[in-house]
Scaffold this motif. Structure first.
Motif, PDB file in Angstrom:
ATOM      1  N   ARG A  82       0.805  -1.219   0.000  1.00 51.11           N
ATOM      2  CA  ARG A  82       0.000   0.000   0.000  1.00 51.11           C
ATOM      3  C   ARG A  82       0.846   1.280   0.000  1.00 51.11           C
ATOM      4  NH1 ARG A  82      -3.369  -1.662  -2.657  1.00 51.11           N
ATOM      5  NH2 ARG A  82      -4.338  -3.566  -2.016  1.00 51.11           N
ATOM      6  N   TYR A  83       1.928   1.292  -0.737  1.00 54.68           N
ATOM      7  CA  TYR A  83       2.700   2.518  -0.906  1.00 54.68           C
ATOM      8  C   TYR A  83       1.936   3.439  -1.846  1.00 54.68           C
ATOM      9  CZ  TYR A  83       6.488  -0.454   0.799  1.00 54.68           C
ATOM     10  OH  TYR A  83       7.259  -1.312   1.526  1.00 54.68           O
ATOM     11  N   PRO A  84       2.029   4.742  -1.660  1.00 56.75           N
ATOM     12  CA  PRO A  84       1.295   5.655  -2.556  1.00 56.75           C
ATOM     13  C   PRO A  84       1.771   5.553  -4.010  1.00 56.75           C
ATOM     14  CG  PRO A  84       2.291   6.867  -0.725  1.00 56.75           C
ATOM     15  CD  PRO A  84       2.724   5.441  -0.597  1.00 56.75           C
ATOM     16  N   GLY A  85       3.074   5.368  -4.194  1.00 57.71           N
ATOM     17  CA  GLY A  85       3.625   5.282  -5.544  1.00 57.71           C
ATOM     18  C   GLY A  85       4.404   4.000  -5.743  1.00 57.71           C
ATOM     19  N   LEU A  86       4.469   3.563  -6.992  1.00 60.74           N
ATOM     20  CA  LEU A  86       5.180   2.333  -7.340  1.00 60.74           C
ATOM     21  C   LEU A  86       6.298   2.652  -8.326  1.00 60.74           C
ATOM     22  CD1 LEU A  86       2.038   0.165  -7.998  1.00 60.74           C
ATOM     23  CD2 LEU A  86       3.556  -0.023  -6.029  1.00 60.74           C
ATOM     24  N   PRO A  87       7.473   2.066  -8.124  1.00 60.96           N
ATOM     25  CA  PRO A  87       8.570   2.303  -9.067  1.00 60.96           C
ATOM     26  C   PRO A  87       8.338   1.525 -10.364  1.00 60.96           C
ATOM     27  CG  PRO A  87       9.245   0.717  -7.413  1.00 60.96           C
ATOM     28  CD  PRO A  87       7.863   1.175  -7.036  1.00 60.96           C
ATOM     29  N   VAL A  88       8.516   2.210 -11.485  1.00 64.24           N
ATOM     30  CA  VAL A  88       8.338   1.596 -12.795  1.00 64.24           C
ATOM     31  C   VAL A  88       9.442   2.075 -13.727  1.00 64.24           C
ATOM     32  CG1 VAL A  88       5.819   1.382 -12.575  1.00 64.24           C
ATOM     33  CG2 VAL A  88       6.798   3.429 -13.628  1.00 64.24           C
ATOM     34  N   ALA A  89       9.599   1.355 -14.809  1.00 65.39           N
ATOM     35  CA  ALA A  89      10.459   1.794 -15.909  1.00 65.39           C
ATOM     36  C   ALA A  89       9.526   2.323 -16.992  1.00 65.39           C
ATOM     37  CB  ALA A  89      11.307   0.644 -16.435  1.00 65.39           C
ATOM     38  N   ARG A  90       9.776   3.525 -17.436  1.00 65.36           N
ATOM     39  CA  ARG A  90       8.929   4.144 -18.467  1.00 65.36           C
ATOM     40  C   ARG A  90       9.567   3.952 -19.835  1.00 65.36           C
ATOM     41  NH1 ARG A  90       4.625   7.087 -18.531  1.00 65.36           N
ATOM     42  NH2 ARG A  90       4.722   7.443 -16.280  1.00 65.36           N
ATOM     43  N   LEU A  91       8.845   3.269 -20.690  1.00 64.29           N
ATOM     44  CA  LEU A  91       9.235   3.124 -22.086  1.00 64.29           C
ATOM     45  C   LEU A  91       8.700   4.370 -22.782  1.00 64.29           C
ATOM     46  CD1 LEU A  91      10.542   1.150 -24.107  1.00 64.29           C
ATOM     47  CD2 LEU A  91       8.303   0.128 -24.411  1.00 64.29           C
ATOM     48  N   GLY A  92       9.583   5.361 -22.948  1.00 63.45           N
ATOM     49  CA  GLY A  92       9.134   6.670 -23.420  1.00 63.45           C
ATOM     50  C   GLY A  92       8.812   6.712 -24.896  1.00 63.45           C
ATOM     51  N   ARG A  93       9.643   6.100 -25.683  1.00 60.09           N
ATOM     52  CA  ARG A  93       9.451   6.082 -27.132  1.00 60.09           C
ATOM     53  C   ARG A  93       9.918   4.738 -27.657  1.00 60.09           C
ATOM     54  NH1 ARG A  93      10.792  11.057 -25.479  1.00 60.09           N
ATOM     55  NH2 ARG A  93       9.727  12.835 -26.419  1.00 60.09           N
ATOM     56  N   LEU A  94       9.253   4.254 -28.688  1.00 57.88           N
ATOM     57  CA  LEU A  94       9.670   3.038 -29.368  1.00 57.88           C
ATOM     58  C   LEU A  94       9.307   3.238 -30.830  1.00 57.88           C
ATOM     59  CD1 LEU A  94       9.258  -0.609 -28.253  1.00 57.88           C
ATOM     60  CD2 LEU A  94       8.794   0.032 -30.589  1.00 57.88           C
ATOM     61  N   ALA A  95      10.294   3.097 -31.712  1.00 56.09           N
ATOM     62  CA  ALA A  95      10.053   3.317 -33.137  1.00 56.09           C
ATOM     63  C   ALA A  95      10.868   2.334 -33.962  1.00 56.09           C
ATOM     64  CB  ALA A  95      10.423   4.747 -33.524  1.00 56.09           C
ATOM     65  N   VAL A  96      10.299   1.919 -35.084  1.00 53.74           N
ATOM     66  CA  VAL A  96      10.961   1.017 -36.022  1.00 53.74           C
ATOM     67  C   VAL A  96      10.981   1.692 -37.382  1.00 53.74           C
ATOM     68  CG1 VAL A  96      10.815  -1.233 -37.170  1.00 53.74           C
ATOM     69  CG2 VAL A  96      10.247  -1.030 -34.740  1.00 53.74           C
ATOM     70  N   ALA A  97      12.144   1.668 -38.031  1.00 52.57           N
ATOM     71  CA  ALA A  97      12.282   2.263 -39.362  1.00 52.57           C
ATOM     72  C   ALA A  97      11.287   1.624 -40.319  1.00 52.57           C
ATOM     73  CB  ALA A  97      13.707   2.098 -39.879  1.00 52.57           C
ATOM     74  N   ARG A  98      10.782   2.424 -41.241  1.00 50.20           N
ATOM     75  CA  ARG A  98       9.747   1.942 -42.172  1.00 50.20           C
ATOM     76  C   ARG A  98      10.109   0.630 -42.850  1.00 50.20           C
ATOM     77  NH1 ARG A  98       7.397   7.235 -45.322  1.00 50.20           N
ATOM     78  NH2 ARG A  98       6.204   7.987 -43.551  1.00 50.20           N
ATOM     79  N   LYS A  99      11.343   0.507 -43.303  1.00 55.98           N
ATOM     80  CA  LYS A  99      11.688  -0.700 -44.061  1.00 55.98           C
ATOM     81  C   LYS A  99      11.745  -1.955 -43.194  1.00 55.98           C
ATOM     82  CE  LYS A  99      16.750  -0.689 -44.316  1.00 55.98           C
ATOM     83  NZ  LYS A  99      17.875  -0.657 -45.243  1.00 55.98           N
ATOM     84  N   HIS A 100      11.708  -1.789 -41.874  1.00 59.59           N
ATOM     85  CA  HIS A 100      11.744  -2.942 -40.971  1.00 59.59           C
ATOM     86  C   HIS A 100      10.410  -3.178 -40.269  1.00 59.59           C
ATOM     87  CE1 HIS A 100      16.000  -3.412 -41.636  1.00 59.59           C
ATOM     88  NE2 HIS A 100      16.156  -2.130 -41.394  1.00 59.59           N
ATOM     89  N   GLN A 101       9.417  -2.353 -40.544  1.00 57.95           N
ATOM     90  CA  GLN A 101       8.112  -2.522 -39.914  1.00 57.95           C
ATOM     91  C   GLN A 101       7.438  -3.788 -40.428  1.00 57.95           C
ATOM     92  OE1 GLN A 101       6.065   1.237 -40.474  1.00 57.95           O
ATOM     93  NE2 GLN A 101       7.521   2.306 -39.137  1.00 57.95           N
ATOM     94  N   GLY A 102       6.711  -4.436 -39.523  1.00 59.47           N
ATOM     95  CA  GLY A 102       6.007  -5.664 -39.885  1.00 59.47           C
ATOM     96  C   GLY A 102       6.847  -6.916 -39.780  1.00 59.47           C
ATOM     97  N   HIS A 103       8.075  -6.790 -39.241  1.00 61.66           N
ATOM     98  CA  HIS A 103       8.970  -7.946 -39.118  1.00 61.66           C
ATOM     99  C   HIS A 103       9.294  -8.286 -37.660  1.00 61.66           C
ATOM    100  CE1 HIS A 103       9.579  -7.894 -43.451  1.00 61.66           C
ATOM    101  NE2 HIS A 103       9.754  -6.585 -43.351  1.00 61.66           N
TER     102      HIS A 103
END
Length: 167
Positions: A82-103
């Protein structure tokens, strides 16, 4: 026998100028802002480098954060102290180059982020993301994230979600 098609490594001297994922804000961030954020230690950036060409095929950022216990989904919150806050890792951005998308490179980058958070000497309960759009929400939901907080674009996945895959 050839090696892996990509290696994931901390952002360094790689050429970022040619990267394009189709989302201008994510491209611009990698081209002009991420270096400052890394130097200031407000985020860490990891890049998937194509082994054959040395080109950046994708990237993600990871930083320490906290979320309120009150914002957690009920089924997660009841298992937590019951701590007010929980430690997390924030995945701020994730991007894949167009030619590699869908793989499945995005999934590989997500798993790499989870592995780094799991190995960290600083405890984190979960990975959290603020998805940019409905397509990103669908991607994260597919990989075990669930909504939390005031919007349906804030998503959380306990680190335990990934441990079985990573062991």
């Amino acid at each position: 026998m050839s090696g892996p098609p990509f290696t994931v490594q901390p952002l360094g001297i790689q050429d970022r100028s040619a990267f394009t994922c189709g989302v201008e804000a994510l491209d611009r961030y990698l081209h002009s802002q991420v270096g400052q954020d890394v130097r200031r230690r407000v985020t860490a950036c990891y890049v998937a480098v194509e082994t054959a060409t040395g080109e950046i095929a994708g990237y993600y950022t990871l930083s320490a954060s906290e979320v309120l216990l009150a914002d957690m989904p009920a089924e997660l919150a009841r298992k937590l102290p019951r701590y007010p806050g929980l430690p997390v890792a924030r995945l701020g951005r994730l991007a894949v180059a167009r030619k590699h998308q869908g793989h499945k490179l995005g999934a590989a980058l997500l798993l790499d982020a989870a592995a780094r958070a799991t190995r960290s000497e600083i405890a984190v309960f979960a990975l959290v993301v603020d998805a940019k759009d409905d397509q990103a929400v669908a991607f994260y939901r597919h990989h075990g994230f669930q909504p939390f907080g005031p919007t349906d674009r804030q998503l959380v996945a306990p680190i335990a979600t990934f441990k079985e895959i990573l062991i």
